[in-house]
Design a protein around this motif. Structure first.
Motif, mmCIF file in Angstrom:
data_model
loop_
_atom_site.group_PDB
_atom_site.id
_atom_site.type_symbol
_atom_site.label_atom_id
_atom_site.label_comp_id
_atom_site.label_asym_id
_atom_site.label_seq_id
_atom_site.Cartn_x
_atom_site.Cartn_y
_atom_site.Cartn_z
ATOM 1 N N MET A 162 -7.066 6.902 -26.483
ATOM 2 C CA MET A 162 -6.083 7.532 -25.874
ATOM 3 C C MET A 162 -6.567 8.648 -25.096
ATOM 4 S SD MET A 162 -3.368 7.789 -28.957
ATOM 5 C CE MET A 162 -2.302 8.818 -28.203
ATOM 6 N N SER A 163 -7.548 9.550 -25.489
ATOM 7 C CA SER A 163 -8.195 10.553 -24.650
ATOM 8 C C SER A 163 -8.897 10.068 -23.534
ATOM 9 C CB SER A 163 -8.914 11.396 -25.423
ATOM 10 O OG SER A 163 -8.149 12.252 -26.443
ATOM 11 N N LYS A 180 -13.562 12.872 -22.780
ATOM 12 C CA LYS A 180 -12.955 13.082 -21.463
ATOM 13 C C LYS A 180 -14.144 13.547 -20.435
ATOM 14 C CE LYS A 180 -8.441 14.873 -22.897
ATOM 15 N NZ LYS A 180 -7.524 16.018 -22.791
ATOM 16 N N ILE A 222 -12.444 14.676 -28.610
ATOM 17 C CA ILE A 222 -11.649 14.565 -27.481
ATOM 18 C C ILE A 222 -12.081 15.040 -26.121
ATOM 19 C CG2 ILE A 222 -9.194 15.548 -26.646
ATOM 20 C CD1 ILE A 222 -8.105 15.456 -29.352
ATOM 21 N N ASP A 223 -12.719 16.199 -26.261
ATOM 22 C CA ASP A 223 -13.389 16.871 -25.036
ATOM 23 C C ASP A 223 -14.520 15.948 -24.478
ATOM 24 O OD1 ASP A 223 -11.549 18.848 -24.724
ATOM 25 O OD2 ASP A 223 -13.002 20.241 -26.485
ATOM 26 N N SER A 250 -3.774 22.800 -31.568
ATOM 27 C CA SER A 250 -4.293 21.651 -31.199
ATOM 28 C C SER A 250 -4.246 20.846 -32.347
ATOM 29 C CB SER A 250 -5.561 21.918 -30.870
ATOM 30 O OG SER A 250 -5.588 22.568 -29.249
ATOM 31 N N LEU A 308 -11.483 17.424 -33.173
ATOM 32 C CA LEU A 308 -11.119 17.824 -31.531
ATOM 33 C C LEU A 308 -12.415 17.598 -30.400
ATOM 34 C CD1 LEU A 308 -9.163 20.995 -32.468
ATOM 35 C CD2 LEU A 308 -8.245 18.720 -32.034
ATOM 36 N N ASP A 349 -7.167 9.357 -20.363
ATOM 37 C CA ASP A 349 -6.758 10.746 -19.474
ATOM 38 C C ASP A 349 -7.866 10.708 -18.559
ATOM 39 O OD1 ASP A 349 -4.584 11.104 -21.134
ATOM 40 O OD2 ASP A 349 -5.631 12.651 -22.416
ATOM 41 N N ARG A 368 0.618 13.543 -31.254
ATOM 42 C CA ARG A 368 0.480 12.573 -30.129
ATOM 43 C C ARG A 368 0.118 11.442 -30.849
ATOM 44 N NH1 ARG A 368 -4.594 12.379 -25.644
ATOM 45 N NH2 ARG A 368 -3.729 10.931 -24.249
ATOM 46 N N THR A 371 -7.504 7.882 -31.091
ATOM 47 C CA THR A 371 -7.599 9.122 -30.131
ATOM 48 C C THR A 371 -8.651 8.930 -29.138
ATOM 49 O OG1 THR A 371 -6.952 10.655 -32.023
ATOM 50 C CG2 THR A 371 -8.577 11.565 -30.430
ATOM 51 N N TYR A 402 -2.558 17.057 -32.364
ATOM 52 C CA TYR A 402 -3.345 15.865 -32.634
ATOM 53 C C TYR A 402 -2.291 14.681 -33.293
ATOM 54 C CZ TYR A 402 -7.248 13.155 -34.345
ATOM 55 O OH TYR A 402 -8.191 12.216 -34.681
#
Length: 405
Positions: free
Chosen positions: A318-319, A254, A250-251, A225, A247, A322, A232, A315, A229
């Motif tokens: 971008m995330s 989302k 990101i979670d 990942s 990281l 999603d 992307r 980031t 990262y």
């Protein structure tokens, strides 16, 4: 005996134990223990972390004007959503809850119709602070909120707090699919991060231990990942350059997008777009905070000092997409507050005298929020939206820097 400069003996021992048992650990694992270990980590203990007696000041500590202008932005959001009968504000990482309490106070005074619709849910994992907030509802109705408010902000009566506020240790305790706004103020910068370095390919900086204390160890990445990262983002750090990868953010974004049915997400934090954050020659963005001083050594005062890293706002955007979150705007705190009319909050004063000292302090607080080279530049405001078509928010009317993301 553990040297006190290393930090809390139990935390130091736990990190040592894990390294002895498993070998070197990632910096994210080290940071998780230092900041979030139950009852003893920096954020989970009862240590005073903010205010003049703590390690740093937040926006709401600097001036009540910040909360007033944020309240006006929330009011516009409610209006854009066509004034729903229930508008939920979730503050994640709420700490003492001062920001939300100040905002609610302003909403009641200035926007009575909005006040009927709004409710606040404070999310913080600190058990000591949760207990304080929950006990508010049990205090005598004539008493006030246990947290001392900043100058110029009224204390919050218990009866009002009981009706408008609820406290939670995690967002999972709240019924999902809310209509409203989710706010984080200086939260994402404290998520555990991986540290990396470019050395003929991306390497990871681990934490190891020797007799003199904790040391760094450079080896292959613990997860693919980390490479993904940067792929992307389409950026590459230079040879020998260090960086931090969040990281967890990101979670988190989302999950926030999935939690929100319709409304907005406000992220206020210090950070940069990815191209600036990882530009050649920039180096590490790790910062530790202790009693209003900064250093870059995370291996001292473990559990007693904050450990943070600048947020990669590219980031986050971008995330977020999603999870159905689109960008409403991105800008500096200076431009955001200008868009909301902060200059109108300045009070006229010819000169500093004993009779206008409070006016001088009021204006000085506003200047600190706006300071070039300080909070005005360092702090950024990202607002994302879901279920709304191209909302035009006042906070970005002065200057929107979305194009930099």
């Amino acid at each position: 005996m553990v040297d006190s400069i290393l930090g809390h003996p139990d935390l130091v021992s736990e990190i040592e134990r894990q390294i002895q048992q498993r070998g070197r650990i990632t910096f994210a694992e080290f940071m998780e223990i230092a900041l979030y270990w139950p009852d003893k980590g920096y954020y989970t203990s009862d240590r005073v972390r903010w205010g003049k007696h703590g390690d740093y000041l937040t926006n709401s500590d600097i001036s009540p004007v910040f909360s007033k202008l944020l309240a006006s932005q929330l009011y516009q959001m409610w209006d854009i959503l066509r004034c729903p009968s229930q508008f939920t504000v979730v503050e994640i990482g709420a700490g003492r809850g001062d920001l939300s309490f100040q905002v609610e106070d302003v909403v009641e005074d200035l926007f009575p119709e909005f006040h009927k619709a709004v409710d606040f849910k404070l999310v913080d994992l600190n058990p000591g602070r949760r207990s304080i907030e929950k006990n508010v509802a049990q205090l005598d109705k004539n008493s006030t909120h246990i947290s001392e408010p900043p100058n110029g902000v009224k204390a919050v009566p218990t009866g009002k707090a009981n009706k408008k506020f609820s406290c939670h240790s995690a967002i999972e305790e709240i019924e999902p699919n809310i209509i409203g706004c989710i706010i984080s103020n200086e939260l994402v910068d404290a998520f555990p991060i991986h540290r990396v370095i470019e050395m003929d390919g991306l390497k990871e900086v681990y934490v190891d231990y020797e007799s003199a204390g904790f040391i760094e160890a450079i080896e292959e990445p613990s997860t693919q990942s980390l490479n993904d990262y940067f792929d992307r983002l389409g950026v590459k750090i230079g040879y020998g350059q260090r960086g931090e990868v969040n990281l967890h953010a990101i979670d988190w974004i989302k999950s926030i997008g999935a939690f929100l049915d319709k409304g907005f997400v406000i992220t206020i934090d210090y950070g940069l777009p990815a191209k600036e954050l990882f530009q050649p020659g920039r180096g590490s963005n790790l910062q530790c905070h202790y009693r209003h001083t900064m250093n870059d050594n995370p291996f001292q005062r473990i559990g007693y000092q904050d450990i943070t890293s600048k947020v990669d706002f590219t980031t986050l955007t971008m995330s977020g997409r999603d999870a159905g979150l689109e960008v409403a705007g991105f800008t500096t705190q200076f431009y955001f507050l200008m868009g909301l009319g902060i200059l109108e909050e300045l009070k006229e004063t010819a000169e500093l005298t004993i009779n206008n000292l409070e006016t001088f302090k009021w204006n000085q607080g506003i200047k600190e929020l706006m300071m070039s080279g300080g909070m005005g530049d360092d702090f950024k405001v990202l607002i994302q939206h879901k279920g709304i078509e191209n909302p035009l928010l006042k906070g970005f009317s002065f200057k929107n820097l979305e194009y930099t993301l």
